[in-house]
Design a protein around this motif. Sequence first.
Motif, PDB file in Angstrom:
ATOM      1  N   MET A   1       0.840  -1.178   0.000  1.00 25.42           N
ATOM      2  CA  MET A   1       0.000   0.000   0.000  1.00 25.42           C
ATOM      3  C   MET A   1       0.887   1.245   0.000  1.00 25.42           C
ATOM      4  SD  MET A   1      -3.228  -0.706   0.221  1.00 25.42           S
ATOM      5  CE  MET A   1      -4.332  -1.996   0.689  1.00 25.42           C
ATOM      6  N   THR A   2       0.558   2.183  -0.830  1.00 27.21           N
ATOM      7  CA  THR A   2       1.350   3.399  -0.931  1.00 27.21           C
ATOM      8  C   THR A   2       0.739   4.528  -0.092  1.00 27.21           C
ATOM      9  OG1 THR A   2       0.118   4.313  -2.798  1.00 27.21           O
ATOM     10  CG2 THR A   2       1.914   2.761  -3.320  1.00 27.21           C
ATOM     11  N   PRO A   3       1.543   5.557   0.201  1.00 28.06           N
ATOM     12  CA  PRO A   3       0.981   6.709   0.904  1.00 28.06           C
ATOM     13  C   PRO A   3      -0.174   7.363   0.147  1.00 28.06           C
ATOM     14  CG  PRO A   3       3.365   6.777   0.987  1.00 28.06           C
ATOM     15  CD  PRO A   3       2.998   5.660   0.050  1.00 28.06           C
ATOM     16  N   ILE A   4      -0.152   7.309  -1.178  1.00 28.09           N
ATOM     17  CA  ILE A   4      -1.241   7.890  -1.970  1.00 28.09           C
ATOM     18  C   ILE A   4      -2.542   7.137  -1.719  1.00 28.09           C
ATOM     19  CG2 ILE A   4      -2.098   8.255  -4.319  1.00 28.09           C
ATOM     20  CD1 ILE A   4       0.815   8.920  -5.089  1.00 28.09           C
ATOM     21  N   VAL A   5      -2.475   5.813  -1.674  1.00 28.08           N
ATOM     22  CA  VAL A   5      -3.671   5.015  -1.372  1.00 28.08           C
ATOM     23  C   VAL A   5      -4.185   5.363   0.022  1.00 28.08           C
ATOM     24  CG1 VAL A   5      -4.544   2.674  -0.977  1.00 28.08           C
ATOM     25  CG2 VAL A   5      -3.033   3.136  -2.925  1.00 28.08           C
ATOM     26  N   MET A   6      -3.265   5.472   0.984  1.00 27.21           N
ATOM     27  CA  MET A   6      -3.659   5.817   2.345  1.00 27.21           C
ATOM     28  C   MET A   6      -4.343   7.178   2.381  1.00 27.21           C
ATOM     29  SD  MET A   6      -2.627   7.878   5.122  1.00 27.21           S
ATOM     30  CE  MET A   6      -0.948   8.282   4.685  1.00 27.21           C
ATOM     31  N   LEU A   7      -3.772   8.190   1.695  1.00 22.91           N
ATOM     32  CA  LEU A   7      -4.371   9.519   1.681  1.00 22.91           C
ATOM     33  C   LEU A   7      -5.748   9.500   1.028  1.00 22.91           C
ATOM     34  CD1 LEU A   7      -1.669  12.220   0.860  1.00 22.91           C
ATOM     35  CD2 LEU A   7      -2.967  11.914   2.944  1.00 22.91           C
ATOM     36  N   ASP A   8      -5.884   8.782  -0.069  1.00 26.61           N
ATOM     37  CA  ASP A   8      -7.186   8.695  -0.741  1.00 26.61           C
ATOM     38  C   ASP A   8      -8.234   8.061   0.168  1.00 26.61           C
ATOM     39  OD1 ASP A   8      -6.151   9.933  -2.981  1.00 26.61           O
ATOM     40  OD2 ASP A   8      -5.870   8.061  -4.099  1.00 26.61           O
ATOM     41  N   GLN A   9      -7.845   7.037   0.907  1.00 26.84           N
ATOM     42  CA  GLN A   9      -8.777   6.407   1.847  1.00 26.84           C
ATOM     43  C   GLN A   9      -9.109   7.335   3.010  1.00 26.84           C
ATOM     44  OE1 GLN A   9     -10.323   3.301   1.601  1.00 26.84           O
ATOM     45  NE2 GLN A   9      -9.535   3.462  -0.477  1.00 26.84           N
ATOM     46  N   LEU A  10      -8.117   8.095   3.475  1.00 28.85           N
ATOM     47  CA  LEU A  10      -8.361   9.057   4.550  1.00 28.85           C
ATOM     48  C   LEU A  10      -9.304  10.158   4.080  1.00 28.85           C
ATOM     49  CD1 LEU A  10      -7.851  10.052   7.424  1.00 28.85           C
ATOM     50  CD2 LEU A  10      -5.762  11.172   6.574  1.00 28.85           C
ATOM     51  N   VAL A  11      -9.139  10.622   2.863  1.00 32.44           N
ATOM     52  CA  VAL A  11     -10.043  11.639   2.310  1.00 32.44           C
ATOM     53  C   VAL A  11     -11.481  11.127   2.324  1.00 32.44           C
ATOM     54  CG1 VAL A  11     -10.718  12.784   0.140  1.00 32.44           C
ATOM     55  CG2 VAL A  11      -8.356  12.940   0.963  1.00 32.44           C
ATOM     56  N   GLU A  12     -11.683   9.888   1.919  1.00 29.94           N
ATOM     57  CA  GLU A  12     -13.043   9.327   1.932  1.00 29.94           C
ATOM     58  C   GLU A  12     -13.598   9.295   3.353  1.00 29.94           C
ATOM     59  OE1 GLU A  12     -14.933   8.833  -0.762  1.00 29.94           O
ATOM     60  OE2 GLU A  12     -13.184   9.726  -1.737  1.00 29.94           O
ATOM     61  N   ARG A  13     -12.767   8.921   4.301  1.00 26.86           N
ATOM     62  CA  ARG A  13     -13.202   8.902   5.707  1.00 26.86           C
ATOM     63  C   ARG A  13     -13.535  10.303   6.191  1.00 26.86           C
ATOM     64  NH1 ARG A  13     -12.021   6.285  10.615  1.00 26.86           N
ATOM     65  NH2 ARG A  13     -13.629   7.063  12.028  1.00 26.86           N
ATOM     66  N   LEU A  14     -12.689  11.273   5.857  1.00 31.04           N
ATOM     67  CA  LEU A  14     -12.924  12.649   6.277  1.00 31.04           C
ATOM     68  C   LEU A  14     -14.194  13.224   5.648  1.00 31.04           C
ATOM     69  CD1 LEU A  14      -9.263  13.995   6.152  1.00 31.04           C
ATOM     70  CD2 LEU A  14     -10.611  13.506   8.204  1.00 31.04           C
ATOM     71  N   LYS A  15     -14.460  12.873   4.396  1.00 31.31           N
ATOM     72  CA  LYS A  15     -15.696  13.329   3.750  1.00 31.31           C
ATOM     73  C   LYS A  15     -16.917  12.886   4.537  1.00 31.31           C
ATOM     74  CE  LYS A  15     -14.141  13.590  -1.054  1.00 31.31           C
ATOM     75  NZ  LYS A  15     -14.229  12.985  -2.395  1.00 31.31           N
ATOM     76  N   SER A  16     -16.910  11.636   4.992  1.00 34.51           N
ATOM     77  CA  SER A  16     -18.064  11.146   5.753  1.00 34.51           C
ATOM     78  C   SER A  16     -18.169  11.839   7.115  1.00 34.51           C
ATOM     79  CB  SER A  16     -18.009   9.621   5.912  1.00 34.51           C
ATOM     80  OG  SER A  16     -16.967   9.246   6.776  1.00 34.51           O
ATOM     81  N   ILE A  17     -17.051  12.210   7.698  1.00 34.96           N
ATOM     82  CA  ILE A  17     -17.058  12.869   9.010  1.00 34.96           C
ATOM     83  C   ILE A  17     -17.623  14.283   8.921  1.00 34.96           C
ATOM     84  CG2 ILE A  17     -15.579  13.790  10.856  1.00 34.96           C
ATOM     85  CD1 ILE A  17     -13.722  11.351  10.367  1.00 34.96           C
ATOM     86  N   VAL A  18     -17.278  15.022   7.873  1.00 42.18           N
ATOM     87  CA  VAL A  18     -17.668  16.441   7.804  1.00 42.18           C
ATOM     88  C   VAL A  18     -18.885  16.707   6.924  1.00 42.18           C
ATOM     89  CG1 VAL A  18     -15.299  17.182   8.290  1.00 42.18           C
ATOM     90  CG2 VAL A  18     -16.086  17.061   5.913  1.00 42.18           C
ATOM     91  N   SER A  19     -19.470  15.672   6.367  1.00 42.78           N
ATOM     92  CA  SER A  19     -20.565  15.868   5.405  1.00 42.78           C
ATOM     93  C   SER A  19     -21.792  16.556   5.985  1.00 42.78           C
ATOM     94  CB  SER A  19     -20.965  14.531   4.778  1.00 42.78           C
ATOM     95  OG  SER A  19     -21.504  13.672   5.775  1.00 42.78           O
ATOM     96  N   ASN A  20     -22.013  16.467   7.289  1.00 38.97           N
ATOM     97  CA  ASN A  20     -23.206  17.072   7.891  1.00 38.97           C
ATOM     98  C   ASN A  20     -23.003  18.514   8.349  1.00 38.97           C
ATOM     99  OD1 ASN A  20     -24.804  14.778   7.518  1.00 38.97           O
ATOM    100  ND2 ASN A  20     -24.027  13.864   9.397  1.00 38.97           N
ATOM    101  N   PHE A  21     -21.819  19.041   8.220  1.00 40.88           N
ATOM    102  CA  PHE A  21     -21.593  20.441   8.572  1.00 40.88           C
ATOM    103  C   PHE A  21     -22.251  21.348   7.535  1.00 40.88           C
ATOM    104  CE2 PHE A  21     -18.102  18.802  11.161  1.00 40.88           C
ATOM    105  CZ  PHE A  21     -18.197  19.612  12.281  1.00 40.88           C
ATOM    106  N   GLU A  22     -22.744  22.484   7.963  1.00 36.96           N
ATOM    107  CA  GLU A  22     -23.237  23.528   7.071  1.00 36.96           C
ATOM    108  C   GLU A  22     -22.616  24.833   7.555  1.00 36.96           C
ATOM    109  OE1 GLU A  22     -27.458  25.427   6.074  1.00 36.96           O
ATOM    110  OE2 GLU A  22     -27.303  23.292   5.617  1.00 36.96           O
ATOM    111  N   LEU A  23     -21.511  25.190   6.926  1.00 39.49           N
ATOM    112  CA  LEU A  23     -20.696  26.321   7.386  1.00 39.49           C
ATOM    113  C   LEU A  23     -20.720  27.455   6.374  1.00 39.49           C
ATOM    114  CD1 LEU A  23     -17.614  24.223   8.537  1.00 39.49           C
ATOM    115  CD2 LEU A  23     -19.381  25.210  10.002  1.00 39.49           C
ATOM    116  N   PRO A  24     -20.523  28.687   6.844  1.00 35.34           N
ATOM    117  CA  PRO A  24     -20.421  29.817   5.911  1.00 35.34           C
ATOM    118  C   PRO A  24     -19.245  29.602   4.959  1.00 35.34           C
ATOM    119  CG  PRO A  24     -20.512  30.590   8.194  1.00 35.34           C
ATOM    120  CD  PRO A  24     -20.356  29.101   8.236  1.00 35.34           C
TER     121      PRO A  24
END
Length: 151
Positions: A1-24
Amino acid sequence: MTPIVMLDQLVERLKSIVSNFELPSNVEGVKKAPQVLAGYLPEKRQNQDQPDLPYVIARFLGDNETDEQATATVKIIVGTYSKDQKDGWRDTLNVLTRIKQELLARPVFGGSFLVARPIKTELPEEHPYPEWWGTITLDVIIPQMEEEGGF
């Protein structure tokens, strides 16, 4: 597994974490969840109608391989927008805290990656008003390379 794969997977995780925010955002009257990216924000363009704030960026800083384990160091950068000079920082800290809580509660992501402790959160004293930002720095345990063949 490369760091790029890890970052891409982390981005997907972060998207799910912040998806319910509604910020200015930095576009008048537009509220939205933070965009989540690996690496860096795209170049700003004049007369841009799509907001680039708020954002969450996952950035690879480096890695370390020992006989015992392999780790990658990642910085998560959160940027928010607020014209409130007194309390504008609160949205940034709220997003940082939610990300940290979720990563600690469920530290495995992408099936192969594990968030390690300690996790360091920082909210700097200086901000480019009306933009506010902060960071989380963490290590991710990644699958270790196996030696092939012999001497």
